[in-house]
Design an enzyme around this catalytic site. Sequence first.
Site, PDB file in Angstrom:
ATOM      1  CG  HIS A   1      -1.823   1.104   1.378  1.00  0.00           C
ATOM      2  ND1 HIS A   1      -1.738   2.051   2.372  1.00  0.00           N
ATOM      3  CD2 HIS A   1      -2.900   1.448   0.631  1.00  0.00           C
ATOM      4  CE1 HIS A   1      -2.721   2.918   2.246  1.00  0.00           C
ATOM      5  NE2 HIS A   1      -3.442   2.578   1.194  1.00  0.00           N
TER       6      HIS A   1
ATOM      7  CG  HIS B   1      -3.451   8.760  -0.417  1.00  0.00           C
ATOM      8  ND1 HIS B   1      -4.071   9.648   0.438  1.00  0.00           N
ATOM      9  CD2 HIS B   1      -4.298   7.724  -0.557  1.00  0.00           C
ATOM     10  CE1 HIS B   1      -5.236   9.149   0.808  1.00  0.00           C
ATOM     11  NE2 HIS B   1      -5.403   7.988   0.224  1.00  0.00           N
TER      12      HIS B   1
ATOM     13  CD  GLU C   1      -7.574   4.832  -4.831  1.00  0.00           C
ATOM     14  OE1 GLU C   1      -6.799   4.343  -3.983  1.00  0.00           O
ATOM     15  OE2 GLU C   1      -8.536   5.568  -4.546  1.00  0.00           O
TER      16      GLU C   1
END
Length: 355
Positions: free
Chosen positions: A40, A82, A170
Site C-alpha cells: 500500500h 495519495h 488507483e
Amino acid sequence: MRATFLKFAAGLSAVAILAPAGHAATYDTLTGEAPIVVAHRGASGYLPEETLGSYELAIRLGADYIEPDVQMTSDGHLVAMHDSTLTRTTDVEDLFEQRNGSYRVGDFTLAEIKSLTVNPTGALSKPDSTYPGFTPSMADPYKVPTLDEVLGFLADYNSDNGTSVGIYPESKHPFDAEKNAKIVQSLKNHGFTDATDKVILQSFARESVIDLGNLLGQNGMIAEVAQLGSVRQEEGAYGVSGSDGFYNLESIAQIATGVGVSYGGITEAFIREAHGLGLKVHAYTFRPLSEEEAFAMMTPLLSWGLDGFFTDYTDFGRTVVDAMQPAPVPLPAAMPMLLAGLGGLAWMRRRKKAA
Ligand code: G3P
Ligand code: CA
C-alpha cells in the site's frame, strides 16, 4: 508397474508446468491461489510513501503487487500521490506559496512537484528515510515519481530479476476521463497489456471503474478492475459504498472483477456472496506494527477466503500469507488437472514430432 509410475509422474510434472501457479494446493480464495499482498503506497510504513525507493523496498520485502495512487498535475502529468494536496507528505510549504488558497497537486506543474522531497510518515519510519540493510538502486529515491517512472521501474525490475510483481494503480476520485485515459495509455506504453502483466485498476468512483473497464477493452488490454469502498448491506443485499453511492454486489459484478473494501466491515458472508458472483475481495488497509499484530488482524479474514489485502508493512503481510497452510487439491478437482496435464504432455510430444 515402473512404466505406469513414470507416466503418472510425467503427467504430474506437466500439471505443474501447465496449471497456473498455486493450483497444486488450494486456498479458500476465489481462484484457489494464495491471497495477494499489496504494498500500500509502497513500503509506506517504513519509507516515504509512493516513491520509487518505497516501491523497491516493498518488492524486496515480498510484495505481490505495488500500489500507486494517481493524481494529475496542472500540466497534465500523472504522479504517484495519495492526497489531492502536497502538504502532508512533502516539503512544499517550505518551498512554495499557496495556490488558490491551497497546495493542490492539480495547481502545480510537474517541474515544481519534482523539486519537492517526500517525507517519511509511516509509524515505523525513520526521520532520515533509511531502512536497515536497504540501499535504493535509483538516484533521488524519495522524489514524487510519475506513473511512467513507476511503471518503468517495475518493468525493469521484473525483467532484471525474473520476477512478476504486479501493479494496482488507483485512479483517485473524482472521476476524470482524461486521467483515466492517460493511466491506461501509460500502462500500454510500458507493455502492461496482458493478464500475465498482473494489473489491477481501482477506484472509489463507480464511473471510473466503468470507464477504466471500457478503456481496457478499447485498447485490447486485459487487466482486473476493482470497485473500492466500504461494506454495506441494504435491503438484505451486500454491496459497497464508494465515493458516489451504494451499489450491490450483483451490480458491481457487471463492471468489475473484484472489490477493495475497508477491512473492518468484511464478514465471512460478504466474502461468500462476492465469490458467488465471481468477485474477488481485497481488504484495505492493514497497519500492524508487529508480526504478532499482523497475525491477529489478518488471520480471521484470510480464513474466510479473503483474496488479498493492502498493507503498509509488506514484510508482516508476507509472513502471514506464507504461514497459511493450503489444503491439498481434493481428488475430484485434481483429476481434471491431471487429465489437462496429460493432454498437455501429448500436445507437446505431437509438436516435437512435427518439428
Ligand atoms: O486503494 C485501496 C486503499 O488504498 C484505499 O485507501 O485512501 O489509502 O487510497 P487509500
Ligand atoms: Ca489507494
